[in-house]
Design a protein around this motif. Structure first.
Motif, PDB file in Angstrom:
ATOM      1  N   MET A 140       0.863  -1.180   0.000  1.00  0.00           N
ATOM      2  CA  MET A 140       0.000   0.000   0.000  1.00  0.00           C
ATOM      3  C   MET A 140       0.896   1.224   0.000  1.00  0.00           C
ATOM      4  N   ASP A 141       1.161   1.771  -1.190  1.00  0.00           N
ATOM      5  CA  ASP A 141       2.125   2.858  -1.323  1.00  0.00           C
ATOM      6  C   ASP A 141       1.733   4.112  -0.555  1.00  0.00           C
ATOM      7  N   ASP A 142       0.441   4.274  -0.320  1.00  0.00           N
ATOM      8  CA  ASP A 142      -0.006   5.478   0.372  1.00  0.00           C
ATOM      9  C   ASP A 142      -0.133   5.261   1.878  1.00  0.00           C
ATOM     10  N   ALA A 143       0.407   4.124   2.365  1.00  0.00           N
ATOM     11  CA  ALA A 143       0.275   3.815   3.794  1.00  0.00           C
ATOM     12  C   ALA A 143       1.635   3.708   4.471  1.00  0.00           C
ATOM     13  N   SER A 144       2.597   4.483   3.990  1.00  0.00           N
ATOM     14  CA  SER A 144       3.941   4.434   4.566  1.00  0.00           C
ATOM     15  C   SER A 144       3.984   5.156   5.907  1.00  0.00           C
ATOM     16  N   ASP A 145       4.689   4.544   6.848  1.00  0.00           N
ATOM     17  CA  ASP A 145       4.831   5.201   8.150  1.00  0.00           C
ATOM     18  C   ASP A 145       6.291   5.253   8.599  1.00  0.00           C
ATOM     19  N   GLU A 146       7.230   4.960   7.668  1.00  0.00           N
ATOM     20  CA  GLU A 146       8.649   5.012   8.019  1.00  0.00           C
ATOM     21  C   GLU A 146       9.491   5.261   6.782  1.00  0.00           C
ATOM     22  N   VAL A 147      10.568   6.001   6.968  1.00  0.00           N
ATOM     23  CA  VAL A 147      11.584   6.143   5.934  1.00  0.00           C
ATOM     24  C   VAL A 147      12.810   5.365   6.395  1.00  0.00           C
ATOM     25  N   TYR A 148      13.178   4.359   5.617  1.00  0.00           N
ATOM     26  CA  TYR A 148      14.364   3.552   5.926  1.00  0.00           C
ATOM     27  C   TYR A 148      15.589   4.288   5.385  1.00  0.00           C
ATOM     28  N   HIS A 149      16.429   4.750   6.306  1.00  0.00           N
ATOM     29  CA  HIS A 149      17.612   5.515   5.949  1.00  0.00           C
ATOM     30  C   HIS A 149      18.837   4.644   6.194  1.00  0.00           C
ATOM     31  N   ALA A 150      19.591   4.356   5.132  1.00  0.00           N
ATOM     32  CA  ALA A 150      20.710   3.423   5.267  1.00  0.00           C
ATOM     33  C   ALA A 150      21.859   3.805   4.354  1.00  0.00           C
ATOM     34  N   LEU A 151      22.988   3.140   4.587  1.00  0.00           N
ATOM     35  CA  LEU A 151      24.171   3.269   3.750  1.00  0.00           C
ATOM     36  C   LEU A 151      24.445   1.933   3.077  1.00  0.00           C
ATOM     37  N   LEU A 152      24.818   1.974   1.821  1.00  0.00           N
ATOM     38  CA  LEU A 152      25.297   0.780   1.128  1.00  0.00           C
ATOM     39  C   LEU A 152      26.712   1.056   0.655  1.00  0.00           C
ATOM     40  N   CYS A 153      27.628   0.180   1.062  1.00  0.00           N
ATOM     41  CA  CYS A 153      29.024   0.308   0.646  1.00  0.00           C
ATOM     42  C   CYS A 153      29.371  -0.855  -0.280  1.00  0.00           C
ATOM     43  N   SER A 154      29.957  -0.541  -1.429  1.00  0.00           N
ATOM     44  CA  SER A 154      30.387  -1.558  -2.392  1.00  0.00           C
ATOM     45  C   SER A 154      31.855  -1.338  -2.707  1.00  0.00           C
ATOM     46  N   ILE A 155      32.647  -2.404  -2.661  1.00  0.00           N
ATOM     47  CA  ILE A 155      34.072  -2.304  -2.984  1.00  0.00           C
ATOM     48  C   ILE A 155      34.332  -3.152  -4.222  1.00  0.00           C
ATOM     49  N   CYS A 156      34.759  -2.482  -5.295  1.00  0.00           N
ATOM     50  CA  CYS A 156      34.872  -3.131  -6.601  1.00  0.00           C
ATOM     51  C   CYS A 156      36.324  -3.141  -7.088  1.00  0.00           C
ATOM     52  N   PRO A 157      36.764  -4.222  -7.708  1.00  0.00           N
ATOM     53  CA  PRO A 157      38.104  -4.244  -8.293  1.00  0.00           C
ATOM     54  C   PRO A 157      38.161  -3.360  -9.531  1.00  0.00           C
ATOM     55  N   VAL A 158      39.311  -2.783  -9.794  1.00  0.00           N
ATOM     56  CA  VAL A 158      39.511  -2.002 -11.009  1.00  0.00           C
ATOM     57  C   VAL A 158      40.708  -2.600 -11.738  1.00  0.00           C
ATOM     58  N   ASN A 159      40.449  -3.184 -12.903  1.00  0.00           N
ATOM     59  CA  ASN A 159      41.485  -3.897 -13.640  1.00  0.00           C
ATOM     60  C   ASN A 159      41.601  -3.367 -15.061  1.00  0.00           C
ATOM     61  N   LEU A 160      42.785  -3.526 -15.631  1.00  0.00           N
ATOM     62  CA  LEU A 160      42.995  -3.157 -17.024  1.00  0.00           C
ATOM     63  C   LEU A 160      42.254  -4.130 -17.928  1.00  0.00           C
ATOM     64  N   SER A 161      41.591  -3.586 -18.954  1.00  0.00           N
ATOM     65  CA  SER A 161      40.942  -4.460 -19.924  1.00  0.00           C
ATOM     66  C   SER A 161      42.009  -5.271 -20.666  1.00  0.00           C
ATOM     67  N   LYS A 162      41.603  -6.395 -21.233  1.00  0.00           N
ATOM     68  CA  LYS A 162      42.548  -7.264 -21.926  1.00  0.00           C
ATOM     69  C   LYS A 162      42.968  -6.651 -23.257  1.00  0.00           C
ATOM     70  N   PRO A 163      44.225  -6.858 -23.645  1.00  0.00           N
ATOM     71  CA  PRO A 163      44.668  -6.342 -24.946  1.00  0.00           C
ATOM     72  C   PRO A 163      43.941  -7.078 -26.071  1.00  0.00           C
ATOM     73  N   ALA A 164      43.592  -6.351 -27.125  1.00  0.00           N
ATOM     74  CA  ALA A 164      42.885  -6.972 -28.247  1.00  0.00           C
ATOM     75  C   ALA A 164      42.918  -6.041 -29.449  1.00  0.00           C
ATOM     76  N   LEU A 165      42.691  -6.617 -30.611  1.00  0.00           N
ATOM     77  CA  LEU A 165      42.521  -5.815 -31.810  1.00  0.00           C
ATOM     78  C   LEU A 165      41.085  -5.311 -31.848  1.00  0.00           C
ATOM     79  N   SER A 166      40.894  -4.089 -32.346  1.00  0.00           N
ATOM     80  CA  SER A 166      39.560  -3.495 -32.385  1.00  0.00           C
ATOM     81  C   SER A 166      39.365  -2.746 -33.698  1.00  0.00           C
TER      82      SER A 166
END
Length: 370
Positions: A140-166
């Protein structure tokens, strides 16, 4: 958090919902140097960029509970002033607007996170207007009685793309492409506070690890501030070690077959429960009592202090296959056929017997059964 609650939050990671109000990113090189730090309103991102970020956020809440996703509970002492919990509360309450607190968070992550290559830390501010639900779970979208306030942390690897002809359309040539630094799907992350029983739970967090056996214990201890739980792999290893140390004299193949079957039955009985099945010492005593062990072995298990552990059933038994190994030979069967395998002594020699039907294949080729 249970799967239903996790999925509800995941579904909100869509630019059209406006649940993610702000995001901050910190790119770190292999020497733990900050290469750049950014902070902005999430709606300001181009649509294609936002879509890629949302994919990362959803992945941070993906995987099996008890394996990739771990519920972490804070004790009263964990929530004292000056500890990680109180810092996370300040960070959340800041809405990512306080650069001093934000930079301190990134520095704490860098100091505690164990990874030898480049990576990207993403922190998002979540404001979810929780809709009420009827008894039959209709929102029931019109029956909200709380706002959920949170943090999401994501840790992602950063790698070089593979060599290739393009192919370069403007020049009309095929040549070596420039290698780019690519942000991959998250390795670790967490949601704080948890969304338990569809409400804010500041006494819990949800932790994500892409690999079940690499939960990054130091990060959990320093950033979230709780004692790291046993990983799925460690639960299995510890559980098997206890079984072997206490029951080794009676761990025959028939006993292990019966124990496996009894555990699978217990898992099946719990299948409608949204909570993963936790095996306690008392549960294990009941299981081994039904699996053909002697009274002396059962008593030894009851008295063993090493057996005072709790593990998730799905982490200590394979629910899809049963495997028997002997030097040079491995026999695998699905769990429904465990009891078909037998051991027998023939002419003074021990054998594992595998019953066969008319349909037999060798290296994929049908052959006669005799």
């Amino acid at each position: 958090m249970i799967r239903e609650e996790i999925n509800e939050i995941k579904k909100q990671f869509n630019k059209d919902t406006n649940v993610i109000t702000k995001y901050a990113g910190c790119y770190v090189d292999a020497e733990k140097n900050i290469k750049f730090l950014t902070k902005d309103a999430f709606y300001s991102l181009p649509e294609e960029d936002a879509f890629k970020y949302e994919e990362i956020f959803r992945k941070t809440l993906s995987g099996a509970l008890g394996k990739s996703l771990l519920n972490l509970d804070f004790t009263i002492s964990d929530e004292e002033e000056g500890l990680p919990h109180s810092f996370l509360m300040k960070l959340r309450d800041s809405g990512l607007d306080d650069m001093v607190i934000l930079e301190e968070f990134f520095r704490r992550v860098i100091d505690s996170y164990e990874y030898p290559e480049n990576y990207y830390i993403i922190l998002t501010n979540i404001m979810y207007d929780v809709p009420g639900k009827t008894g039959d779970k209709i929102s029931m979208d019109d029956a909200s009685d709380e706002v959920y306030h949170a943090l999401l942390c994501s840790i992602c690897p950063v790698n070089l793309s593979k060599p290739a002809l393009s192919y370069f359309a403007n020049e009309g040539v095929i040549a070596n492409r420039v290698r780019d630094w690519i942000v991959g799907m998250p390795m670790h992350g967490f949601l704080f506070p948890a969304f338990t029983e569809r409400t804010t739970d500041i006494h819990s967090a949800l932790y994500f690890s892409k690999k079940n056996d690499e939960i990054n214990e130091n990060f959990i201890h320093e950033i979230i501030g709780v004692t790291p739980p046993l990983s799925a792999a460690m639960q299995k290893e510890t559980f098997e070690a206890v079984l072997y140390d206490v029951l080794r004299d009676e761990l025959t193949m028939p006993v292990m077959s019966a124990l496996s079957s009894n555990m699978l039955d217990l898992i099946a009985e719990n299948s409608d429960n949204p909570e993963p099945l936790v095996l306690t010492k008392n549960d294990m005593v009941k299981l081994i009592s039904k699996s053909g062990l002697s009274d002396e072995a059962i008593e030894s298990y009851e008295k063993s202090e090493d057996a005072d552990i709790e593990v998730l059933a799905d982490n200590v038994i394979d629910t899809k296959k049963f495997e028997v190994k002997t030097p040079g030979i491995t026999v695998k069967t699905d769990t429904d056929s465990i009891e078909k395998l037998e051991t027998r002594v023939i002419d003074g020699r021990k054998y594992i017997l595998v019953p066969i039907e008319d349909d037999v294949e060798v290296n994929g080729m049908p052959v006669k059964s005799i």
